[in-house]
Write an enzyme that holds these catalytic residues in place. Structure first.
Site, PDB file in Angstrom:
ATOM      1  N   HIS A  20      42.942  24.530 -39.523  1.00 50.99           N
ATOM      2  CA  HIS A  20      42.193  25.517 -40.298  1.00 50.99           C
ATOM      3  C   HIS A  20      42.762  25.596 -41.713  1.00 50.99           C
ATOM      4  O   HIS A  20      43.791  25.004 -42.015  1.00 50.99           O
ATOM      5  CB  HIS A  20      42.246  26.902 -39.636  1.00 50.99           C
ATOM      6  CG  HIS A  20      43.611  27.487 -39.553  1.00 50.99           C
ATOM      7  ND1 HIS A  20      44.419  27.326 -38.458  1.00 50.99           N
ATOM      8  CD2 HIS A  20      44.325  28.236 -40.438  1.00 50.99           C
ATOM      9  CE1 HIS A  20      45.576  27.942 -38.655  1.00 50.99           C
ATOM     10  NE2 HIS A  20      45.540  28.497 -39.856  1.00 50.99           N
ATOM     11  N   ALA A  21      42.061  26.348 -42.547  1.00 50.67           N
ATOM     12  CA  ALA A  21      42.520  26.678 -43.900  1.00 50.67           C
ATOM     13  C   ALA A  21      42.325  28.177 -44.082  1.00 50.67           C
ATOM     14  O   ALA A  21      41.592  28.815 -43.323  1.00 50.67           O
ATOM     15  CB  ALA A  21      41.727  25.916 -44.955  1.00 50.67           C
TER      16      ALA A  21
END
Length: 141
Positions: free
Chosen positions: A52-53
């Site tokens: 994820h970011a």
């Protein structure tokens, strides 16, 4: 990868014959106020974490015990970092995709985060991440 998106921070290592000590203080060694702390452990062999970011949250990732690899991806290039020292932290800026792999047996990953947990801050789909980056580029122009 642009060095402004990541850096390895050397934390103070205080040597003592009784056992070493390392410290990480908000806005001193850690370049942000720490609002959340969490750790990942007992990761089964071959499993990955992350993926994820964050739109707003900054993180400092530390291998407290054992080792693992953090791969940072800015949408154009990927760079792996092998973490295996409890006195080093990998600073991950906003808008950078990260995956954590290759956990050794007994590895403990400590994360110091600048923000409390907010699901809306996460980008969990890679295609959505690439779209997000394109939107950021358009806004900057």
């Amino acid at each position: 990868m642009d060095s402004s998106q990541r850096s390895v921070i050397e934390l103070p290592k205080i040597f003592d014959p009784r056992g070493n000590l390392t410290v990480a203080e908000s806005n001193v060694q850690v370049p942000f106020h720490v609002a959340r702390v969490y750790w990942v452990y007992d990761v089964p062999s071959g499993e990955s974490r992350g993926g994820h970011a964050h739109k707003q949250c900054r993180e400092l990732i530390i291998a407290l015990s054992g080792s693992f690899t953090v791969t940072l991806d800015n949408g154009r290039e990927r760079e792996p970092f092998h973490l295996n020292h409890p006195y080093q932290g990998l600073l991950v800026e906003t808008g950078v995709w990260r995956t954590l792999d290759d956990f050794s047996s007994g590895a403990v990953c400590l994360v110091l985060a600048s923000d409390p947990f907010e699901e809306e801050d996460y980008i969990r789909d890679y295609d959505e991440y690439l779209d997000y980056l394109q939107g950021q580029t358009r806004e900057a122009q």
